[in-house]
Motif scaffolding. Structure first.
Motif, PDB file in Angstrom:
ATOM      1  N   GLY A 335      40.178  47.933  52.434  1.00 15.82           N
ATOM      2  CA  GLY A 335      39.696  46.569  52.339  1.00 15.82           C
ATOM      3  C   GLY A 335      40.428  45.633  53.274  1.00 15.82           C
ATOM      4  N   GLU A 352      40.630  41.164  47.831  1.00 13.26           N
ATOM      5  CA  GLU A 352      39.737  40.017  47.702  1.00 13.26           C
ATOM      6  C   GLU A 352      40.525  38.759  47.344  1.00 13.26           C
ATOM      7  OE1 GLU A 352      37.121  37.270  47.597  1.00 13.26           O
ATOM      8  OE2 GLU A 352      36.599  39.268  48.336  1.00 13.26           O
ATOM      9  N   ASP A 355      37.504  35.971  44.971  1.00 11.35           N
ATOM     10  CA  ASP A 355      36.763  36.343  43.759  1.00 11.35           C
ATOM     11  C   ASP A 355      37.229  37.675  43.172  1.00 11.35           C
ATOM     12  OD1 ASP A 355      34.822  34.116  43.726  1.00 11.35           O
ATOM     13  OD2 ASP A 355      34.190  34.987  45.634  1.00 11.35           O
ATOM     14  N   PRO A 356      38.525  37.856  42.967  1.00  7.24           N
ATOM     15  CA  PRO A 356      38.986  39.131  42.403  1.00  7.24           C
ATOM     16  C   PRO A 356      38.780  39.196  40.894  1.00  7.24           C
ATOM     17  CG  PRO A 356      40.846  37.674  42.695  1.00  7.24           C
ATOM     18  CD  PRO A 356      39.646  36.935  43.241  1.00  7.24           C
ATOM     19  N   GLN A 381      36.797  44.016  42.116  1.00  9.92           N
ATOM     20  CA  GLN A 381      37.687  43.827  43.254  1.00  9.92           C
ATOM     21  C   GLN A 381      39.056  43.341  42.790  1.00  9.92           C
ATOM     22  OE1 GLN A 381      35.377  42.304  46.954  1.00  9.92           O
ATOM     23  NE2 GLN A 381      34.510  41.227  45.214  1.00  9.92           N
TER      24      GLN A 381
END
Length: 576
Positions: A335, A352, A355-356, A381
């Motif tokens: 990622g 992320e 928006d994890p 995520q």
């Protein structure tokens, strides 16, 4: 379909980028390699490139005919239809023997030219040369085997093309940078990262230009499509590259390390012992203020609709890739990853950011990579970061302010997870901002466990930690050595010991804070690493203090169960 293009040296850094670009353009491509193609195809898969139009063939540029007579491959009708030949094969290293360098860079280049000349439908031979090939004949004693052989090879290919009427285009790239490039300028960045670059060789006017690997691949792919490029040679480099001192300062600022403030003239470096300077004599000829005629390449790129990305961003992304792979010692994190500003300091952040579903803070002596296997198994995520002063992150003033700044861009209400030392900032943040988290998970919380000898806390341990290998330290802790943070960086071992001592001093504070956190708290421990207090906990059988490394699946399941409960029983309204 039969291949219409062939790339020699297709497994190399430049060659594989070109193969990827040609495949993205739906070209039928043959990749000519000396060995098996597994490494190339694995790399292409990792880049998301469809290799259905790829044919891998075995070739050896050092022999006449390249070993390609009668080649055929699955789904291909041989190489008779090849019209574009790219020679990216080169022996790029310093300290080569003359014959070793000439075998590929001179003889190999001529063998590729001869093979290309025999193609009845040849549209173009694109030969990748070097940007310092002008300025007289090859001088192996002065320039070293690599640069001299590239200079000789350039002249030899031009002469052979005139002799055989080969439609030739030469591209002369400068330092090609991108993920996977670990030599040349990368060695200087490595010394900078390790704190081993007290001064810069060369003067303030040294120009060491770069070119982005993806842009260079697009440039090469476009060359045969335009008849005007036949017989031309192009210097492909970014004129906006800052002079070396400014370039190093830019990279140092991005990494959060100190840049050298002084330079040493090349003539002085040449006189000093190599053991003292650490400079390879062959690299010194690259440290010059020479400029190059880039207008023809820029004009062609504009006509072909190509534009290079900003050089500053290229350097930052490349530096992220170097650090992310441990300068070639490991694999990059999954990622997005890289250095970002957090609370006024440079922090290594992976995953992320906005928006994890989970935020993961590591313990000691680990870094964010310790969560990699767990993150891969989670149902949402994750965001992970190296804590300030630890791993790859630069020190920051306040750990709690840093944690708040890390989470400021987050728009979700994630499950906040801390391991061992990381439990402290997790608890403090959850207590201060219960509206920003859905649940808290404390993995092997050291403040609830017996004081022990898992890791040394005395200042006397610092020199030991600097010298000990990660394999030996990992064996002591019962975890893979590759998962441990890098303690060889300046100040890293000292900061780890200081963090251990601070965590020990905060035990009572954190025990009291635990009962005042409003968000639901789950404790997870390994059966071989129990709590010293009577608290309910999820126990992972067989695990010790580092279940994210030894039992990632079980820990991911435990975190997933917490997230599922939080979704079923929301306690607080979501953030607007």
């Amino acid at each position: 379909m039969a291949p219409d293009s062939i790339v020699f040296g297709a497994a190399g850094f430049v060659g594989r980028s070109l193969v990827a670009e040609l495949l993205r353009q739906d070209r039928e491509v043959a990749a000519a390699l000396r060995g098996r193609g597994d490494r190339l195809t694995s790399w292409l898969a990792g880049q998301g490139v469809d290799a259905a139009r790829l044919t891998v063939v075995t070739a050896d540029v050092t022999v006449p005919g390249l070993g390609l007579d009668g080649v055929s491959g699955p789904g291909a009708e041989g190489l008779a239809g090849v019209r574009d030949v790219y020679n990216a094969a080169a022996r790029f290293a310093f300290g080569l023997g003359v014959e070793e360098a000439r075998a590929v860079n001179v003889t190999g280049a001529l063998n590729v030219a001869d093979w290309a000349a025999a193609r009845t439908g040849l549209r173009r031979l694109v030969h990748i040369s070097g940007y310092r090939v002008s300025g007289g004949p090859a001088d192996y004693r002065r320039d070293g085997a690599y640069e001299a052989s590239k200079r000789e090879g350039d002249a030899a290919v031009r002469a052979r093309a005139r002799e055989l009427d080969i439609p030739l285009t030469i591209v002369n790239p400068s330092t090609v940078v991108g993920t996977g490039q670990f030599i040349g300028l990368a060695a200087m960045v490595h010394d900078l990262w390790r704190g081993r670059l007290p001064v810069l060789p060369g003067g303030p006017d040294v120009f060491l230009p770069i070119v982005d690997a993806d842009h260079f691949a697009r440039f090469m792919a476009a060359v045969p499509e335009h008849e005007e490029t036949r017989g031309q040679a192009y210097w492909v480099l970014d004129d906006e590259t800052p002079n070396l001192p400014e370039l190093v300062a830019l990279v140092a600022g991005h990494l959060g390390v100190r840049a050298p403030r002084r330079t040493v003239p090349v003539r002085v470096v040449r006189r000093l012992p190599r053991a003292l300077t650490g400079a390879d004599p062959e690299t010194l000829s690259f440290l010059s203020g020479d400029r190059y005629e880039t207008a023809p390449a820029a004009a062609f790129a504009e006509r072909a609709g190509l534009s290079a990305p900003p050089v500053e961003q290229v350097l930052r992304d490349w530096a992220d890739g170097l650090v992310g792979t441990g300068f070639g010692e490991g694999v990059p994190p999954r990622g997005p990853y890289g250095f970002q500003d957090v609370a006024g300091s440079r922090a290594w952040v992976a995953g992320e950011r906005r928006d994890p579903g989970y935020v993961l803070l590591h313990g000691l002596p680990l870094d964010a990579d310790s969560w990699a296997d767990v993150s891969e198994l989670l149902d949402d995520q994750a965001l992970a970061a190296d804590l300030p002063g630890l791993g790859r992150s630069a020190p920051a003033g306040s750990l709690d302010d840093w944690t708040a700044a890390l989470l400021e861009p987050v728009r979700t209400r994630p499950v906040l997870v801390g391991h061992s030392f990381g439990c402290g900032p997790v608890l403090r943040y959850a207590r201060a901002r219960p509206d920003r988290v859905s649940a808290v998970v404390l993995v092997a919380p050291a403040f609830l466990q017996p004081r022990g000898g898992r890791f040394p806390r005395s200042a006397a341990a610092v020199p030991v930690l600097r010298r000990i290998s990660r394999a030996r330290l990992g064996a002591r802790l019962g975890v893979p050595g590759a998962a441990l943070g890098d303690l060889r960086r300046p100040g890293a071992a000292r900061r780890v010991v200081e963090a251990m001592r601070a965590a020990d001093a905060a035990r009572n504070e954190l025990r009291g804070l635990l009962d005042r956190v409003e968000a639901p708290v789950t404790i997870v421990v390994g059966s071989a690493d129990p709590l010293a207090v009577d608290r309910p906990a999820v126990v992972i059988p067989g695990a010790g203090h580092y279940p994210q490394l030894t039992h990632p699946r079980e820990l991911a399941m435990a975190l997933g169960a917490v997230a599922e409960r939080a979704r079923r029983e929301p306690r607080l309204s979501a953030r607007g």
